[in-house]
Write an enzyme that holds these catalytic residues in place. Structure first.
Site, short mmCIF file in Angstrom:
data_model
loop_
_atom_site.label_atom_id
_atom_site.label_comp_id
_atom_site.label_asym_id
_atom_site.label_seq_id
_atom_site.Cartn_x
_atom_site.Cartn_y
_atom_site.Cartn_z
N THR B 207 2.68 30.05 45.35
CA THR B 207 2.83 28.67 44.88
C THR B 207 4.07 28.51 44.00
OG1 THR B 207 1.45 29.23 42.97
CG2 THR B 207 0.34 28.22 44.85
N ASP B 334 -10.48 33.65 32.16
CA ASP B 334 -9.44 33.10 33.05
C ASP B 334 -8.19 32.68 32.28
OD1 ASP B 334 -8.09 32.23 35.28
OD2 ASP B 334 -9.39 30.52 35.69
#
Lengths: 276, 567
Positions: B207, B334
């Site tokens: 990405t 995360d």
């Protein structure tokens, strides 16, 4: 006009991922169907949008180089599924009729002499040497990542063109010239003269690319003269400079290059080409 | 009448309405035929065709230029990652006159997260796997390289986010959603080569925008929540040949492998999904790594989980690790560390130092010595932070022991992070570090689940505390005072994932949480100008100039790109 062999089309059905079973059984009936069938279907289903000669009406021309460059499988898929920009799906025609229409479309494109995967009968290595050497095709055309930028990328060209069609494109270029390929000469108010290819134009601005690769961003209001020639940058004299054997070698190189280079995945209804 | 005749006719009519002048830069407004006041940009060239506009030939020295001026040659503008422009035409005094110059709409694209690259008046952008070249003055398309998005991807890659191109010579480079590195001819958009660089696990995606360092193009991957093994890889800019690969998860026998029993290292995450930065004098690239995988279940990866949630300093010639600094050891929340590691040369405690300044997803702002990775300073920048009790003298957080379980445990900041990939900016004029932050918490749950290709690997999930609404801010941290100078609350319905940039006149530009593109005074945070773009902004802005005119550009959430300038 030579008839296409059923076996090739059967493979196309498979590679297009459509109607696997129907495709096979259809091929049996397909033998013996003539152009008349395709011409009739085209007149009923396609002509009102694309013109009876396929040269475009409400909908774009189907003889433009970028459509010619689509593979048979891609054309079949387009006709079967339609395209979001206004091209309806013709799934209801049935498999056999779709094949006939596409086959007829190929004749409108001047591709009717294409039988099976285009045959490369020439010397591919010699063709490559000409392409990058004496014939200087590579100074304008990229192929497999090598070569120039001012003309279209020819990597996929040999995938959908037979040897004699390629030779014809080389010796009789610009027949007619593609509108976005024509050489344009402009003169600005400051007296600057530029010759190149138009990459974008509207009533206000023009982007002209010259052969050195440079983009010239011009205001229409600054242009004193715009001369649109009837030719592209493609040399007109290859018929004299290259022998038939040499032309066949170059064509063979393009065919083999097209058939051995994996195609980039294209968004549905869109394609590369023309340096755009 | 044929089109060309129409156009010619128009050109003639327009000529009549035009006073003598050279080039688009000066006759803008008049050439449209609309009544419009005549303006002259003092810096516009007399002969626009006489400058280098339109010629794409990017040299190493162009890439090394800092700070960035007319050209914006990489994702963050220059190698320092400051996202700072030296252009001075737009100032606090005149910024209120900014207008939209053009809008470009990309086809078939979702939210754009890319930053345009501009060279010699040509803008290069990406949308999904497509690349476009535009006239940076008008937004008109010069070429379009179309490439289908890849079906069957998972997680981030399945949204086909792409952050833009890298450029060198006459070539541009981009990553595709399925982790191919493409090299295109910048003059035609034609494909030169296509190298698939992440194989062996179909959960890989990409990405980011590549980063060019010398004769190599550096790329990473996404998939860090999906059990891939992170790496950074370098390819020869000419041939696309792989030159080195640095695995962020150590293999058997390597230092750090003790966190990864059995083949866990093959699924350890630590992906490299944002561009890094580069210091040519120290011959070092700095790259942030993502969270460990599985995200919330730390039981299967005991220890610190190197080199996840780290900053790694690598030799760009060999890919060898020089040092690393881990922000969140044994991360269960995360907290990726891919936020731009910004290279700043500034006084620190009265001494000029080569620093890295970075605001991290874990809620702390850090200052490191970039010559050796030594920790110098940290500062909590959100009020809601409970995962760590503090920081020891080496910059290692003191864990509060919050371990996600099947019932769920409340952790702040939330998974979205106290900040995230959207860009920060360091401003040379104000000596301030600007970034976006978010006050939010999550209830994290965990459950051991085996890795499976084709599926995400979070090992359970999250929920929002009942009734909580996240609050967005723009923060300004002064390096002179080692303190926050201001913090502006962003009022609006949805937290935008929009980065910050700043300029030499002290302007700070960003998308707010109400679909506005906003420019504030970097010294005070006072708003100077804003415009509603009618869609959320999920990208970081940039600035460029063509023929003496300065522009701001920003990509948006519905596939558009806006460019602004003074009238």
């Amino acid at each position: 006009m030579t008839h296409l062999k059923g076996g090739r089309w059967a493979n196309l059905w498979v590679s297009a991922g459509l109607f696997l079973l129907a495709g096979m059984s259809m091929m049996a009936q397909e033998q013996g169907r003539g152009d008349a069938q395709g011409a009739g279907e085209f007149a009923i289903n396609c002509a009102n949008c694309h013109g009876s000669d396929g040269q475009g009406a409400k909908a774009p021309s189907l003889t433009a180089p970028n459509i010619v460059a689509l593979s048979n499988a891609e054309l079949i898929r387009v006709v079967h599924d339609g395209v979001s920009g206004g091209m309806p799906s013709f799934a209801q025609l049935g498999d056999a009729n779709i094949v006939s229409v596409v086959r007829y479309l190929r004749t409108l494109q001047g591709q009717g002499d294409m039988v099976g995967p285009a045959a490369a009968t020439g010397d591919v290595a010699a063709g490559r040497a000409l392409y990058f050497g004496k014939a200087q095709c590579s100074s304008c055309h990229m192929i497999q990542g090598k070569g120039g930028f001012i003309a279209s990328d020819l990597t996929a060209y040999g995938r959908s063109h037979a040897a004699n069609a390629i030779a014809k494109a080389i010796v009789t270029p610009d027949n007619p010239v593609a509108p976005d390929a024509r050489v344009v000469e402009v003169r600005t108010k400051t007296g600057k003269k530029l010759t190149g290819v138009v990459r974008n134009e509207d009533n206000f601005d023009m982007v002209l690319q010259t052969e050195d690769g440079r983009f010239h961003f011009l205001a229409q209001s600054d242009l004193i003269d715009v001369h649109r020639t009837d030719h592209s940058l493609m040399p007109q004299d290859y018929g004299r400079r290259l022998t038939p054997a040499e032309l066949n070698n170059i064509a063979s190189f393009l065919i083999v290059a097209g058939q051995t280079t994996p195609a980039e995945p294209l968004p549905p209804g869109r394609r590369h080409g023309g340096g755009r | 009448m044929r089109i060309d005749q129409i156009v010619l006719g128009t050109a003639v009519c327009l000529l009549l309405a035009t006073t003598p002048g050279d080039g688009r830069g000066q006759t803008a407004g008049i050439k449209t035929g609309m009544p419009s006041p005549k303006r002259h940009s003092p810096t516009a060239k007399a002969d626009p065709a006489g400058d280098a506009t339109g010629l794409i030939e990017v040299k190493q020295s162009d890439l090394l230029q800092k700070p960035t001026k007319d050209n914006w040659v990489s994702y963050n503008g220059d190698y320092t990652g400051r996202r700072y422009s030296a252009l001075t035409q737009i100032t606090p005094a005149n910024v209120s006159h900014l207008v939209v110059k053009w809008v470009f709409h990309t086809q078939e694209a979702g939210p754009l997260e890319m930053t345009p690259v501009v060279v010699a008046g040509v803008m290069f952008i990406t949308a999904g796997n497509d690349a476009y070249a535009l006239d940076a003055e008008t937004g008109k398309q010069i070429w379009h390289h179309a490439r289908a998005v890849t079906e069957g991807l998972i997680d981030d890659a399945s949204s086909h986010h792409n952050r833009g191109v890298a450029i060198l010579g006459t070539r541009i480079y981009m990553e595709t959603d399925n982790a191919h590195l493409l090299c295109l001819d910048a003059r035609s958009g034609n494909l030169i080569w296509d190298v698939p660089y992440a194989t062996g696990n179909r959960n890989y995606g990409a990405t980011s925008a590549p980063l060019i360092v010398k004769d190599k193009v550096l790329v990473g991957t996404s998939g860090g929540d999906d059990g891939v093994r992170g790496f950074l890889a370098a390819f020869d800019v000419q041939t696309g040949k792989e030159m080195w690969r640095f695995w962020t998860i150590p293999g058997p026998g390597e230092f750090g492998n003790d966190s990864w029993p059995g083949d866990a290292y093959m699924h350890g995450g630590g992906t490299t999904w944002m561009p890094g930065t580069y210091d040519p004098e120290l011959n070092t690239v700095y790259w942030g790594t993502g969270n460990p995988s599985p995200d919330y279940d730390g039981s299967v990866r005991p220890g610190d989980d190197l080199y996840t949630s780290c900053l790694v300093a690598l030799d760009p010639d060999t890919g060898k690790l020089k040092w690393y600094f881990q922000f969140t050891p044994h991360n269960m929340y995360d907290y990726d560390s891919v936020q731009t590691p910004v290279l700043v040369n500034a006084n620190f405690h009265g001494r000029p130092r080569k620093l890295i300044v970075t605001a991290q997803r874990n809620g702390f702002l850090y200052i490191l010595d970039r010559t050796n990775g030594k920790y110098l300073y940290s500062r909590k920048f959100i009020s809601n932070l409970n995962w760590a009790k503090g920081m020891d003298e080496h910059g290692r957080p003191i864990s509060a022991g919050l371990t996600p379980d099947e019932k769920g445990v409340l952790v702040c900041p939330s998974q979205d992070g106290a900040t995230n990939w959207y860009s920060p900016s360091y401003n040379e004029a104000t000596h301030m570090f600007y970034f976006r932050s978010l006050e939010a918490c999550n209830i994290y749950t965990a459950k051991t689940t085996p890795f499976e290709e084709g599926r995400t690997y979070y090992s359970t999930g999250l929920r929002r505390p009942l009734g909580e609404i996240g609050k967005g801010y723009i923060d300004a941290f002064s390096l002179d005072k080692l303190d926050f100078a201001w913090r502006d609350r962003l009022i609006g319905p949805t937290f935008a994932w929009a980065g910050v940039m700043s300029t030499a006149t002290g302007l700070v530009a960003f998308g707010d949480d109400a679909q506005n593109f906003v420019i504030v005074d970097g010294r005070t945070g006072a708003p100077l100008w804003h415009i509603s773009l009618g869609q959320a902004i999920r990208a970081s802005p940039m600035s460029y100039a063509v023929r003496g005119k300065q522009y701001f550009a920003v990509a948006t959430g519905s596939g558009d790109l806006f460019s602004f300038a003074l009238p």
